[in-house]
Design a protein around this motif. Structure first.
Motif, PDB file in Angstrom:
ATOM      1  N   SER A   2      -0.603 -31.937  -9.840  1.00 31.11           N
ATOM      2  CA  SER A   2      -1.039 -33.328  -9.710  1.00 31.11           C
ATOM      3  C   SER A   2      -2.474 -33.506 -10.191  1.00 31.11           C
ATOM      4  CB  SER A   2      -0.908 -33.763  -8.247  1.00 31.11           C
ATOM      5  OG  SER A   2      -1.213 -35.116  -8.116  1.00 31.11           O
TER       6      SER A   2
ATOM      7  N   SER B 293      10.198 -35.660  -7.293  1.00 31.45           N
ATOM      8  CA  SER B 293       9.765 -34.815  -6.176  1.00 31.45           C
ATOM      9  C   SER B 293      10.266 -35.373  -4.848  1.00 31.45           C
ATOM     10  CB  SER B 293       8.247 -34.715  -6.142  1.00 31.45           C
ATOM     11  OG  SER B 293       7.777 -34.116  -7.314  1.00 31.45           O
TER      12      SER B 293
ATOM     13  N   ILE C 253       8.785 -27.573  -8.816  1.00 30.89           N
ATOM     14  CA  ILE C 253       7.411 -28.071  -8.825  1.00 30.89           C
ATOM     15  C   ILE C 253       7.453 -29.496  -8.297  1.00 30.89           C
ATOM     16  CG2 ILE C 253       5.377 -28.626 -10.211  1.00 30.89           C
ATOM     17  CD1 ILE C 253       6.352 -26.517 -12.251  1.00 30.89           C
ATOM     18  N   ILE C 254       6.921 -29.692  -7.106  1.00 29.94           N
ATOM     19  CA  ILE C 254       6.905 -31.039  -6.540  1.00 29.94           C
ATOM     20  C   ILE C 254       5.524 -31.640  -6.794  1.00 29.94           C
ATOM     21  CG2 ILE C 254       8.739 -30.731  -4.822  1.00 29.94           C
ATOM     22  CD1 ILE C 254       6.538 -30.235  -2.746  1.00 29.94           C
ATOM     23  N   ASN C 255       5.493 -32.615  -7.661  1.00 28.29           N
ATOM     24  CA  ASN C 255       4.205 -33.202  -8.053  1.00 28.29           C
ATOM     25  C   ASN C 255       3.936 -34.527  -7.353  1.00 28.29           C
ATOM     26  OD1 ASN C 255       6.138 -34.706  -9.493  1.00 28.29           O
ATOM     27  ND2 ASN C 255       4.642 -35.237 -11.043  1.00 28.29           N
TER      28      ASN C 255
ATOM     29  N   LEU D 182       3.264 -34.933  -1.485  1.00 29.15           N
ATOM     30  CA  LEU D 182       3.162 -33.479  -1.328  1.00 29.15           C
ATOM     31  C   LEU D 182       2.981 -33.074   0.128  1.00 29.15           C
ATOM     32  CD1 LEU D 182       1.000 -32.672  -4.453  1.00 29.15           C
ATOM     33  CD2 LEU D 182       3.293 -31.793  -3.990  1.00 29.15           C
TER      34      LEU D 182
ATOM     35  N   GLY E 284       2.110 -27.878  -6.494  1.00 31.50           N
ATOM     36  CA  GLY E 284       2.195 -29.322  -6.703  1.00 31.50           C
ATOM     37  C   GLY E 284       0.829 -29.988  -6.739  1.00 31.50           C
TER      38      GLY E 284
ATOM     39  N   SER F 299       4.861 -24.132  -2.698  1.00 35.40           N
ATOM     40  CA  SER F 299       5.275 -25.247  -3.549  1.00 35.40           C
ATOM     41  C   SER F 299       4.268 -26.380  -3.528  1.00 35.40           C
ATOM     42  CB  SER F 299       6.647 -25.770  -3.109  1.00 35.40           C
ATOM     43  OG  SER F 299       7.642 -24.851  -3.434  1.00 35.40           O
TER      44      SER F 299
ATOM     45  N   ASN G  64       0.641 -39.069  -5.211  1.00 35.38           N
ATOM     46  CA  ASN G  64       1.309 -37.779  -5.361  1.00 35.38           C
ATOM     47  C   ASN G  64       0.942 -36.830  -4.222  1.00 35.38           C
ATOM     48  OD1 ASN G  64       2.512 -38.629  -7.724  1.00 35.38           O
ATOM     49  ND2 ASN G  64       1.032 -37.660  -9.059  1.00 35.38           N
TER      50      ASN G  64
END
Length: 198
Positions: free
Chosen positions: A180, A40, A33-35, A161, A176, A172, A157
Motif C-alpha cells: 500500500s 482484498s 497480498i492484501i493491499n 488491512l 500489504g 500478510s 487501504n
C-alpha cells in the motif's frame, strides 16, 4: 475532436482494467497480498464467510458504483460503469485462466505495484474509477482537497488491512502495508506529473 477524445478516454479506461484484472488475478490473489482494495476485502470475506472471491468482488464493486452515481454525478457514473464492468470481465477471465507464475515473490510484488498504480492512474486521469475504494478516496478528496486521492486511498487501504489482521495474520498485513505504501507513492507521483503537465 471531441469524438476522438471520447474514444481515446474509453480505450485508456479499458486498458487500465485489463492491466488491473491481470494484476489482481495473477499477482495479488495467488500471493495473498492484501493491499486494502476491493479484491482484498473479497479475500477477507472469503476467509470469514466462504463466499467466492469473484462473487464478493462483484457485489462490492456494484455497491461502490452506486455510491459513485449518487455522489459524483452522471459522467463519473457512466465512465465508471464501463470501467467497473470491464474490470469485472477482465478479473473473471483472468481468474479462470490457470496461469501459474513461477517468478520470485519480490519480482511479482514489484510488478504488482507498478501495474496496479498504472491501472488506477489511467482510470483516475480520465475522471473514472474501477468502482473500488478509489470512489471513496475521490469523494473524500472533493470534501478535503488538501488530502490527495493517493494519500486517502492509502489510509483506506490501511483500514482494510487492520481488518485483514484478524483473518490473514501479521505477515500478510505487513506485506500489504508495504504494498500500500509503495502503491500510493507510485500513484501519487503519476498523478502529480499528470497534473503539472496539463
Amino acid at each position: 475532436m471531441r469524438h476522438k477524445q471520447f474514444i481515446f478516454a474509453y480505450l485508456k479506461i479499458a486498458l487500465a482494467n485489463v492491466i488491473l484484472g491481470f494484476a489482481y488475478a495473477h499477482l495479488m490473489v495467488p500471493n495473498k497480498i492484501i493491499n486494502g482494495g476491493v479484491t482484498s476485502l473479497s479475500l477477507i470475506v472469503y476467509q470469514l464467510f466462504h463466499v467466492s472471491i469473484t462473487t464478493a468482488t462483484n457485489v462490492l464493486t456494484i455497491l461502490l458504483l452506486l455510491m459513485g452515481w449518487w455522489k459524483l454525478g452522471r459522467h463519473f457514473f457512466i465512465s465508471s460503469i464501463f470501467s467497473s464492468c470491464f474490470y469485472l470481465v477482465c478479473f473473471n477471465l483472468f481468474s479462470a485462466w490457470s496461469l501459474k507464475l513461477s517468478w520470485p515473490i519480490w519480482l511479482q510484488f514489484v510488478l504488482a505495484v507498478v501495474l496496479i498504480s498504472l491501472g488506477y492512474f489511467l482510470c483516475i486521469s480520465e475522471n473514472s474509477s474501477t468502482a473500488g475504494l478509489d470512489v471513496i478516496a475521490i469523494l473524500l478528496n472533493r470534501k478535503w482537497p488538501s488530502l490527495s486521492v493517493a494519500k486517502l486511498l492509502n489510509y483506506l487501504n490501511w483500514s482494510v488491512l487492520l481488518i485483514g489482521l484478524l483473518t490473514y495474520g501479521a505477515r500478510s498485513v505487513l506485506i500489504g502495508l508495504l504494498f500500500s505504501f509503495c502503491f500510493s507513492k507510485v500513484l501519487g507521483t503519476l498523478l502529480n506529473r499528470y497534473r503539472t503537465s496539463r
